[in-house]
Design a protein around this motif. Sequence first.
Motif, PDB file in Angstrom:
ATOM      1  N   ASN A 277       0.827  -1.208   0.000  1.00 21.48           N
ATOM      2  CA  ASN A 277       0.000   0.000   0.000  1.00 21.48           C
ATOM      3  C   ASN A 277       0.859   1.254   0.000  1.00 21.48           C
ATOM      4  O   ASN A 277       1.847   1.349   0.735  1.00 21.48           O
ATOM      5  CB  ASN A 277      -0.917  -0.016   1.235  1.00 21.48           C
ATOM      6  CG  ASN A 277      -2.136   0.863   1.043  1.00 21.48           C
ATOM      7  OD1 ASN A 277      -2.089   1.859   0.346  1.00 21.48           O
ATOM      8  ND2 ASN A 277      -3.239   0.487   1.672  1.00 21.48           N
TER       9      ASN A 277
ATOM     10  N   SER B 295      -0.136   4.326   0.886  1.00 24.47           N
ATOM     11  CA  SER B 295      -0.551   5.359   1.836  1.00 24.47           C
ATOM     12  C   SER B 295      -0.733   4.778   3.241  1.00 24.47           C
ATOM     13  O   SER B 295      -0.484   3.606   3.484  1.00 24.47           O
ATOM     14  CB  SER B 295      -1.863   5.995   1.362  1.00 24.47           C
ATOM     15  OG  SER B 295      -2.920   5.069   1.453  1.00 24.47           O
TER      16      SER B 295
ATOM     17  N   PRO C  24      -6.225   2.429   3.075  1.00 25.10           N
ATOM     18  CA  PRO C  24      -6.853   1.653   4.134  1.00 25.10           C
ATOM     19  C   PRO C  24      -6.050   0.394   4.459  1.00 25.10           C
ATOM     20  O   PRO C  24      -5.360  -0.144   3.597  1.00 25.10           O
ATOM     21  CB  PRO C  24      -8.206   1.276   3.529  1.00 25.10           C
ATOM     22  CG  PRO C  24      -7.930   1.201   2.049  1.00 25.10           C
ATOM     23  CD  PRO C  24      -6.896   2.261   1.766  1.00 25.10           C
TER      24      PRO C  24
ATOM     25  N   LYS D  82     -12.955   6.596   4.673  1.00 19.54           N
ATOM     26  CA  LYS D  82     -13.058   6.197   3.271  1.00 19.54           C
ATOM     27  C   LYS D  82     -11.675   6.360   2.658  1.00 19.54           C
ATOM     28  O   LYS D  82     -11.200   7.470   2.473  1.00 19.54           O
ATOM     29  CB  LYS D  82     -14.076   7.058   2.537  1.00 19.54           C
ATOM     30  CG  LYS D  82     -15.515   6.767   2.941  1.00 19.54           C
ATOM     31  CD  LYS D  82     -16.494   7.517   2.049  1.00 19.54           C
ATOM     32  CE  LYS D  82     -17.924   7.123   2.375  1.00 19.54           C
ATOM     33  NZ  LYS D  82     -18.894   7.795   1.489  1.00 19.54           N
ATOM     34  N   ARG D  83     -11.019   5.270   2.363  1.00 25.16           N
ATOM     35  CA  ARG D  83      -9.663   5.211   1.830  1.00 25.16           C
ATOM     36  C   ARG D  83      -8.625   5.500   2.911  1.00 25.16           C
ATOM     37  O   ARG D  83      -8.117   4.609   3.518  1.00 25.16           O
ATOM     38  CB  ARG D  83      -9.472   6.157   0.634  1.00 25.16           C
ATOM     39  CG  ARG D  83     -10.383   5.881  -0.532  1.00 25.16           C
ATOM     40  CD  ARG D  83     -10.182   4.500  -1.095  1.00 25.16           C
ATOM     41  NE  ARG D  83      -8.894   4.327  -1.756  1.00 25.16           N
ATOM     42  CZ  ARG D  83      -8.399   3.153  -2.105  1.00 25.16           C
ATOM     43  NH1 ARG D  83      -9.070   2.055  -1.854  1.00 25.16           N
ATOM     44  NH2 ARG D  83      -7.235   3.068  -2.701  1.00 25.16           N
ATOM     45  N   HIS D  84      -8.310   6.776   3.179  1.00 22.16           N
ATOM     46  CA  HIS D  84      -7.276   7.047   4.170  1.00 22.16           C
ATOM     47  C   HIS D  84      -7.471   8.426   4.806  1.00 22.16           C
ATOM     48  O   HIS D  84      -8.273   9.243   4.350  1.00 22.16           O
ATOM     49  CB  HIS D  84      -5.876   6.925   3.560  1.00 22.16           C
ATOM     50  CG  HIS D  84      -5.694   7.680   2.277  1.00 22.16           C
ATOM     51  ND1 HIS D  84      -5.523   9.036   2.219  1.00 22.16           N
ATOM     52  CD2 HIS D  84      -5.654   7.240   0.999  1.00 22.16           C
ATOM     53  CE1 HIS D  84      -5.374   9.420   0.967  1.00 22.16           C
ATOM     54  NE2 HIS D  84      -5.462   8.350   0.201  1.00 22.16           N
TER      55      HIS D  84
ATOM     56  N   ARG E 176      -7.291  11.770   2.799  1.00 27.54           N
ATOM     57  CA  ARG E 176      -8.464  12.001   1.967  1.00 27.54           C
ATOM     58  C   ARG E 176      -9.630  12.545   2.795  1.00 27.54           C
ATOM     59  O   ARG E 176     -10.316  13.488   2.389  1.00 27.54           O
ATOM     60  CB  ARG E 176      -8.873  10.712   1.257  1.00 27.54           C
ATOM     61  CG  ARG E 176      -9.998  10.911   0.265  1.00 27.54           C
ATOM     62  CD  ARG E 176     -10.359   9.624  -0.466  1.00 27.54           C
ATOM     63  NE  ARG E 176     -11.316   9.903  -1.520  1.00 27.54           N
ATOM     64  CZ  ARG E 176     -12.620  10.083  -1.317  1.00 27.54           C
ATOM     65  NH1 ARG E 176     -13.115   9.981  -0.097  1.00 27.54           N
ATOM     66  NH2 ARG E 176     -13.426  10.356  -2.322  1.00 27.54           N
TER      67      ARG E 176
ATOM     68  N   ASN F 137     -17.806   9.655  -3.583  1.00 22.28           N
ATOM     69  CA  ASN F 137     -17.413   8.395  -4.215  1.00 22.28           C
ATOM     70  C   ASN F 137     -18.113   7.211  -3.552  1.00 22.28           C
ATOM     71  O   ASN F 137     -18.990   7.392  -2.717  1.00 22.28           O
ATOM     72  CB  ASN F 137     -15.894   8.215  -4.200  1.00 22.28           C
ATOM     73  CG  ASN F 137     -15.245   8.838  -5.412  1.00 22.28           C
ATOM     74  OD1 ASN F 137     -15.830   8.889  -6.480  1.00 22.28           O
ATOM     75  ND2 ASN F 137     -14.028   9.331  -5.243  1.00 22.28           N
TER      76      ASN F 137
ATOM     77  N   PHE G 203     -16.493   4.646  -1.911  1.00 19.93           N
ATOM     78  CA  PHE G 203     -15.601   3.926  -1.015  1.00 19.93           C
ATOM     79  C   PHE G 203     -16.348   3.524   0.258  1.00 19.93           C
ATOM     80  O   PHE G 203     -17.081   4.319   0.837  1.00 19.93           O
ATOM     81  CB  PHE G 203     -14.393   4.783  -0.636  1.00 19.93           C
ATOM     82  CG  PHE G 203     -13.513   5.133  -1.806  1.00 19.93           C
ATOM     83  CD1 PHE G 203     -12.985   4.141  -2.620  1.00 19.93           C
ATOM     84  CD2 PHE G 203     -13.224   6.452  -2.091  1.00 19.93           C
ATOM     85  CE1 PHE G 203     -12.179   4.460  -3.700  1.00 19.93           C
ATOM     86  CE2 PHE G 203     -12.416   6.782  -3.174  1.00 19.93           C
ATOM     87  CZ  PHE G 203     -11.889   5.790  -3.981  1.00 19.93           C
TER      88      PHE G 203
ATOM     89  N   HIS H  67     -10.472  10.765  -9.235  1.00 21.63           N
ATOM     90  CA  HIS H  67      -9.586  10.753  -8.062  1.00 21.63           C
ATOM     91  C   HIS H  67      -9.569  12.165  -7.469  1.00 21.63           C
ATOM     92  O   HIS H  67      -8.564  12.877  -7.490  1.00 21.63           O
ATOM     93  CB  HIS H  67      -8.189  10.279  -8.456  1.00 21.63           C
ATOM     94  CG  HIS H  67      -8.170   8.881  -8.980  1.00 21.63           C
ATOM     95  ND1 HIS H  67      -8.371   7.785  -8.176  1.00 21.63           N
ATOM     96  CD2 HIS H  67      -8.002   8.396 -10.232  1.00 21.63           C
ATOM     97  CE1 HIS H  67      -8.319   6.682  -8.914  1.00 21.63           C
ATOM     98  NE2 HIS H  67      -8.098   7.025 -10.160  1.00 21.63           N
TER      99      HIS H  67
ATOM    100  N   TRP I 129      -0.764   8.780  -4.701  1.00 19.69           N
ATOM    101  CA  TRP I 129      -1.672   7.767  -4.148  1.00 19.69           C
ATOM    102  C   TRP I 129      -1.472   7.684  -2.641  1.00 19.69           C
ATOM    103  O   TRP I 129      -2.386   7.318  -1.901  1.00 19.69           O
ATOM    104  CB  TRP I 129      -1.395   6.416  -4.785  1.00 19.69           C
ATOM    105  CG  TRP I 129      -1.622   6.367  -6.262  1.00 19.69           C
ATOM    106  CD1 TRP I 129      -0.710   6.057  -7.223  1.00 19.69           C
ATOM    107  CD2 TRP I 129      -2.845   6.643  -6.962  1.00 19.69           C
ATOM    108  NE1 TRP I 129      -1.281   6.124  -8.481  1.00 19.69           N
ATOM    109  CE2 TRP I 129      -2.594   6.476  -8.343  1.00 19.69           C
ATOM    110  CE3 TRP I 129      -4.126   7.023  -6.555  1.00 19.69           C
ATOM    111  CZ2 TRP I 129      -3.575   6.674  -9.320  1.00 19.69           C
ATOM    112  CZ3 TRP I 129      -5.107   7.213  -7.525  1.00 19.69           C
ATOM    113  CH2 TRP I 129      -4.830   7.034  -8.875  1.00 19.69           C
TER     114      TRP I 129
END
Length: 378
Positions: free
Chosen positions: A89, A91, A94, A123-125, A128, A141, A143, A215, A265
Amino acid sequence: MKIALLYFPHREGHNSIFPFFLYKSQIESSGIKLQLFTSIKKLKEGSFDILFISGLSLPKLLGKQNTKEEFLKILYDKKKYPVIFLSGNDSTGPIQKEILNLVDLYLSKQILKDKNLYLIPHKRHYFREKMMDLFRFKNENKFVPVSLEEKDLTKLGVSWNLALIDWKTQTSTKWKRYLTIFLKNKKPISPERVKPLSERRIPIMFKGNLFPKEHDVSRLHRLLTFRVASKIKTNAPPVSNSPLSHKEYLEQMKETVISLSPFGWGEICYRDFEAFRTGSLLFKPEMDHIETFPDLYTSENHISYRWDSSDLEEKIKDVLDDPSSFQKLALQGKIDFENVLNPEIFGKKFLQHLNGIIFKARENFEKRPKIQSNESGR
């Protein structure tokens, strides 16, 4: 102690375990023996005490035989040795909970310094989520929010970041890349002499894509950086935006005063270390929310700016008005990067980091739920 490394010999797999090659002398002199496995079949025939798995390699190794989860569950249920998963990953999130549940230690290149933030659905990280709040995004989004439980946090740790990849593989010449991987060449790149900032012809450089619209946050973050930099007027001749080979890119960076490296990313980018390597002055969004290894992001070797770029213009102008005043920062970044790639200087510190990982994996392994035997009472 015997450590097994399961990886696939392509660039991503090779780079994920390269520190074991780079610091091999220090590791083996401590009594650790390394065993390399590039196939599942050979792994099953091996005998060792602890297993590191390159997450970036699993799709290549497994093919259509099993999913990652199925393969890891087989290993976990056998309870033969601690299993350490090296996440690919980019980042701080997640975290793949379905993987974390099937290993003794889940290591990422960088994690949130405050692990309790993983208990909150994101949501994601984290980056974000904070940018979504700051700019009141309407587009959420699709996510799915992900969070961990408190018991999961003991399984979460830091491996090593992109500073410790095999930089010889970052070449546009394929045969050189393949030869390096095939020979398991542990030699790091050699330090190079570079010009001082005051003698460089390119004031600012950012070579990176701006991401497509879907994105949203990554695109906005990079656009904010790019727009500020675009407003800066200089007397320097324009630089061509035509595609470059990696060698040409590095040569251009050696002529650059300021290298902008917004998040991509994830927070950490190849560009960070390419700036250090070439003696360019790294400009990086604030990184005080992450834990990583080695942590080269100090106030003594680069300039940080706010995530929304609100202070970026002023900081750029300060440097371009008098580049010589910031030479010490750029030089320190170059020295710090070169030091971590020098086994004589950094090998002992990596070994300490590795021993900490092994200790934690063994501790978690011993705390695994006991498997009930069907033969109890006989």
